[in-house]
Design a protein around this motif. Sequence first.
Motif, PDB file in Angstrom:
ATOM      1  N   PRO A  56      38.861  39.549  39.076  1.00 63.82           N
ATOM      2  CA  PRO A  56      39.678  38.384  39.441  1.00 63.82           C
ATOM      3  C   PRO A  56      40.056  38.351  40.919  1.00 63.82           C
ATOM      4  CG  PRO A  56      40.452  39.321  37.376  1.00 63.82           C
ATOM      5  CD  PRO A  56      39.464  40.284  37.936  1.00 63.82           C
ATOM      6  N   GLU A  57      40.492  39.484  41.456  1.00 64.85           N
ATOM      7  CA  GLU A  57      40.964  39.490  42.847  1.00 64.85           C
ATOM      8  C   GLU A  57      39.828  39.195  43.808  1.00 64.85           C
ATOM      9  OE1 GLU A  57      43.549  42.331  45.909  1.00 64.85           O
ATOM     10  OE2 GLU A  57      43.034  43.035  43.894  1.00 64.85           O
ATOM     11  N   LYS A  58      38.669  39.819  43.593  1.00 62.42           N
ATOM     12  CA  LYS A  58      37.538  39.620  44.502  1.00 62.42           C
ATOM     13  C   LYS A  58      36.929  38.230  44.332  1.00 62.42           C
ATOM     14  CE  LYS A  58      36.485  44.539  44.860  1.00 62.42           C
ATOM     15  NZ  LYS A  58      35.534  45.640  44.571  1.00 62.42           N
ATOM     16  N   TYR A  59      36.957  37.727  43.110  1.00 60.86           N
ATOM     17  CA  TYR A  59      36.450  36.360  42.886  1.00 60.86           C
ATOM     18  C   TYR A  59      37.303  35.346  43.631  1.00 60.86           C
ATOM     19  CZ  TYR A  59      35.291  31.982  40.524  1.00 60.86           C
ATOM     20  OH  TYR A  59      34.925  30.680  40.266  1.00 60.86           O
ATOM     21  N   SER A  60      38.595  35.551  43.650  1.00 60.75           N
ATOM     22  CA  SER A  60      39.518  34.555  44.206  1.00 60.75           C
ATOM     23  C   SER A  60      39.301  34.302  45.689  1.00 60.75           C
ATOM     24  CB  SER A  60      40.967  34.990  43.953  1.00 60.75           C
ATOM     25  OG  SER A  60      41.282  36.140  44.712  1.00 60.75           O
ATOM     26  N   ILE A  61      38.733  35.282  46.423  1.00 62.31           N
ATOM     27  CA  ILE A  61      38.574  35.104  47.875  1.00 62.31           C
ATOM     28  C   ILE A  61      37.172  34.618  48.262  1.00 62.31           C
ATOM     29  CG2 ILE A  61      40.362  36.811  48.399  1.00 62.31           C
ATOM     30  CD1 ILE A  61      38.154  38.850  48.943  1.00 62.31           C
ATOM     31  N   LEU A  62      36.322  34.353  47.266  1.00 60.22           N
ATOM     32  CA  LEU A  62      34.990  33.812  47.562  1.00 60.22           C
ATOM     33  C   LEU A  62      35.088  32.368  48.014  1.00 60.22           C
ATOM     34  CD1 LEU A  62      32.929  35.150  44.508  1.00 60.22           C
ATOM     35  CD2 LEU A  62      32.970  36.088  46.826  1.00 60.22           C
ATOM     36  N   ASN A  63      34.075  31.928  48.773  1.00 63.09           N
ATOM     37  CA  ASN A  63      34.028  30.502  49.115  1.00 63.09           C
ATOM     38  C   ASN A  63      33.452  29.712  47.940  1.00 63.09           C
ATOM     39  OD1 ASN A  63      31.136  30.469  49.263  1.00 63.09           O
ATOM     40  ND2 ASN A  63      31.243  31.257  51.359  1.00 63.09           N
ATOM     41  N   ALA A  69      34.380  38.971  30.417  1.00 59.65           N
ATOM     42  CA  ALA A  69      35.777  38.934  30.848  1.00 59.65           C
ATOM     43  C   ALA A  69      35.842  38.485  32.304  1.00 59.65           C
ATOM     44  CB  ALA A  69      36.426  40.309  30.688  1.00 59.65           C
ATOM     45  N   GLY A  70      36.782  37.597  32.589  1.00 64.74           N
ATOM     46  CA  GLY A  70      36.899  37.111  33.951  1.00 64.74           C
ATOM     47  C   GLY A  70      38.163  36.306  34.154  1.00 64.74           C
ATOM     48  N   PRO A  71      38.390  35.873  35.396  1.00 66.47           N
ATOM     49  CA  PRO A  71      39.661  35.244  35.753  1.00 66.47           C
ATOM     50  C   PRO A  71      39.762  33.779  35.344  1.00 66.47           C
ATOM     51  CG  PRO A  71      38.217  35.314  37.650  1.00 66.47           C
ATOM     52  CD  PRO A  71      37.491  36.015  36.545  1.00 66.47           C
ATOM     53  N   GLY A  72      40.956  33.368  34.933  1.00 70.06           N
ATOM     54  CA  GLY A  72      41.237  31.958  34.701  1.00 70.06           C
ATOM     55  C   GLY A  72      40.448  31.377  33.552  1.00 70.06           C
ATOM     56  N   ARG A  73      39.840  30.235  33.806  1.00 75.01           N
ATOM     57  CA  ARG A  73      39.226  29.461  32.729  1.00 75.01           C
ATOM     58  C   ARG A  73      37.705  29.490  32.810  1.00 75.01           C
ATOM     59  NH1 ARG A  73      43.101  24.231  34.002  1.00 75.01           N
ATOM     60  NH2 ARG A  73      45.038  25.422  33.987  1.00 75.01           N
ATOM     61  N   TRP A  74      37.077  30.043  31.805  1.00 76.44           N
ATOM     62  CA  TRP A  74      35.622  29.946  31.703  1.00 76.44           C
ATOM     63  C   TRP A  74      35.248  28.504  31.401  1.00 76.44           C
ATOM     64  CZ3 TRP A  74      32.741  33.610  33.521  1.00 76.44           C
ATOM     65  CH2 TRP A  74      33.154  34.943  33.491  1.00 76.44           C
ATOM     66  N   GLY A  75      34.233  28.004  32.094  1.00 76.06           N
ATOM     67  CA  GLY A  75      33.749  26.656  31.821  1.00 76.06           C
ATOM     68  C   GLY A  75      34.506  25.567  32.539  1.00 76.06           C
ATOM     69  N   THR A  76      35.381  25.928  33.489  1.00 76.12           N
ATOM     70  CA  THR A  76      36.111  24.922  34.240  1.00 76.12           C
ATOM     71  C   THR A  76      35.172  24.160  35.178  1.00 76.12           C
ATOM     72  OG1 THR A  76      37.921  24.588  35.823  1.00 76.12           O
ATOM     73  CG2 THR A  76      36.682  26.613  36.026  1.00 76.12           C
ATOM     74  N   SER A  77      35.542  22.934  35.511  1.00 81.38           N
ATOM     75  CA  SER A  77      34.768  22.177  36.506  1.00 81.38           C
ATOM     76  C   SER A  77      35.285  22.438  37.911  1.00 81.38           C
ATOM     77  CB  SER A  77      34.843  20.674  36.198  1.00 81.38           C
ATOM     78  OG  SER A  77      36.195  20.242  36.209  1.00 81.38           O
ATOM     79  N   ASN A  78      36.402  23.167  38.003  1.00 83.88           N
ATOM     80  CA  ASN A  78      37.036  23.452  39.290  1.00 83.88           C
ATOM     81  C   ASN A  78      36.972  24.959  39.554  1.00 83.88           C
ATOM     82  OD1 ASN A  78      38.655  23.805  41.523  1.00 83.88           O
ATOM     83  ND2 ASN A  78      40.312  22.496  40.780  1.00 83.88           N
ATOM     84  N   PRO A  79      36.101  25.430  40.465  1.00 82.82           N
ATOM     85  CA  PRO A  79      35.942  26.873  40.689  1.00 82.82           C
ATOM     86  C   PRO A  79      37.208  27.580  41.151  1.00 82.82           C
ATOM     87  CG  PRO A  79      34.121  25.634  41.657  1.00 82.82           C
ATOM     88  CD  PRO A  79      35.161  24.630  41.261  1.00 82.82           C
TER      89      PRO A  79
END
Length: 869
Positions: free
Chosen positions: A709-716, A745-755
Amino acid sequence: MDSITKASTGMKSLDEVVDYLRLGDNVVWQVDAINDYKYFVNLFVKNAITANRRVVYMRFAQHDSLIEEAAGEVTIYQLDACRGFESFSTQVYDIVSREGKEVFYVFDCLSDLLTAWANDLMIGNFFMITCPYLYELDTIAYFTLLRNKHSFQTVARIRETTQLLMDLYNCEGRYYVHPLKVWDRYSPTMFLPHALEGDLLSPITSSVDAARLFTIMPNICMENERRNLDYWDKLFLNAIEVYKVMLEGKETAAEEGKVIEQLCKLIIGRDHRILSLAKKYLSLKDLLDIKARLIGSGYIGGKAVGMLIARSILLKDNDFHWNDYLEPHDSYYIGSDVFYSYIVQNGWWKLRMQQRSSEGYFQVASDLKEKMHKGSFPAAVKEQFQQMLEYFGQSPIIVRSSSLLEDAFGNAFAGKYESIFCVNQGTPAERYQQFEDAVRKVYASTMNEDALAYRLQRRLDKRDEQMAILVQRVSGAHHNQYFFPDLAGVGVSYNTYVWKEDLDPHAGMLRLVHGLGTRAVDRVEGDYPRIVALDKPLLRPHAGLDDLRKYSQHEVDVLNTASNQLEVVSLNEMDYENRRDLMALIGVRDYEANKRMKELGIKGPDLWTLTFDNLMTTTAFPQIMRRMLKTIKSAYQYPVDIEFAINFSKDQGPNINLLQCRPLQTKGLKSRVLIPYDIQEERILFKSKGHFMGGNISQSLKRIVYVDPEKYSILNLSEKYEIARIVGRLNKQIHDRKNLPTMLAGPGRWGTSNPSLGVPVAFSEINHMAVMVEISFSSAGLIPELSFGTHFFQDLVETDIFYTALFPEKNNVFFNHGFINRQQNIFNQLCPDKLQFEGIIKVYDFTDRDLVLMSDVLSQEVVCFLEEK
């Protein structure tokens, strides 16, 4: 004779009449009796065998075999037309492809297909796609039709497509052959009737003889009026006559039952469980009412059938006055045959066959999808479209997918196909164009990647999947320029998400919104419907005033009649001055926010928070909805899922528009799972209280795919989309879910339209997983959305994916980062070309150890841990 391009009919004098057969010829014989045709078929077959030609017989009819014993020199294929037009046509196409060039074919009587398809239109379609393919492969094929069994339109389509059309009469013991069409050759006597004497065909050139002949030919001038009618229409005319006699009290229940069964097989479908419900709850009048609103022919599809059966179940409930609550419907149906005709007449059938192959399943679909957005409709269909739109006037309508397999037992196809709102404003020409475009979009959605993956995973890729369409008047009313219902939502008769120990899953659950129901069936970013457990309607999954504001609905989906489109409007931008009675039921004034606005000098309407509490406590609404779900479930003898819209009028209860009903895939409670209480903390990956769906399980896991989650959050943005594609790639590497059960397993919502809210995967990119975990990472706004009841969660249940949401910041949740960090990451072995993402996507293998996931509904506990060696 050039033996390479020409062939014999087996009768020298007939060869002379038609100047021989040519490779590529399709020969259609119109006859009064099959036995008359057999004589000419066997002459053709025996000559072909003598000439060392390969002969193939397509056998599908109920009549006796056309070909006499040929000592195994004829290849015979047994076909089943009752499996449907597409399956039958595909089977013929595949056989012809395998057999190759210059094969001689004999087909059983095409008229027999009426027994299976009840439709001249589809026989014409079959011939239009088969004949050109046979021509392309330089074959020669014999077909036959029974005279006066088909409409003029069908015969005209066959005449236009075939190379030879021959009339064959048997009058007073003598055969007469009358060529009506012989393509690309001509003689002065070719198109005269010819009398057969022995082996000699002689043209009838005398006007006296010709006139005498045509006066004695049976049925040639008979039944012209009835022949104008399609076989389909004749069946319904007969049903109308039965209904009239029934109203006079002269028809028996047995006769009515026979007609109901016949019509159900024509327009309802093939699934025996759905057919059983239809025959039990739909009357003959109901079926005739469907026909009166049916555009084209064929099935009306699963969505339409579910809606009609559910309504009829309620109206037959003598213990409750459902007429006082149910809003009438006046829906129209576009028959499934229109879909196939659209493909055939636009020349895409060969592309359709390529898409049905394993190699072209996904690849060709994108090309076909693009074409389906641009096709044209037959004039007769366009006229029916126009008449329907004139009926609705400028009332908003919705064009909804209603495919054959949709909303069936075990296959919901939830959200896989399009449904398009037509606000229906503008000139008649503009409104018509909007409607046609909407139909094309629904048709094209059959080629959506998610829909194709769903069919493939559920082994439906070889089944007929015709797209019918349900056209419904949008439920609601005008409020200035906006049109919307007071409430809308989904209901399930079995609550798969019981978040407290004392909730009864059999009481059912609602997912309720203000405005259009799109917010109830889709996961909407940052907005939350009201979740209602019908046994405890005031109980919420969240507690506290702050949570009440946060986990509520902030925006409303409406149809804007001024802009002629679907719009999202902030709740607090709506003017509810004249709807205070409604707002008193569904909301409360946000006194703190209103006070702040006044202090800041901001003028505007009062701000509201939608709670729906008064609706639950001061009206019978929850009891009515619970009874509705229970009544339909009892009739189905299966849990159900419904969609509805609700409008309130003065001095009346809720007017409920039941829009959809389908069997609900659920996971039952099963036997209780006893979770060990003495697991060492270092062996636990996570444990939580509540927020899971999937019943009582004890699941062994062999792999974890983990997005940090933490590393994903700082991606562009582009990198976040790339993460989604890599997850899809890892998903495809799971060839057998049973042998390699995997947790994602991963952060927030799987399948969201908003990364920015989670990983934007399509469902087809996670459909091989056994367990899905959404992890809260609140500092970056990556928070799971507990959107139970949506299409997304219907997919999880149908695909047998266990779901849990983890909120590590809460006291009753434990997530062991140390456990994760101790495992060896094998990502580089699986995706060696994506090593730049190795620290973000981590894959852990547990094939040599026992990682176990356990959940218990009664205690609401879920835990994932490594068993002791």
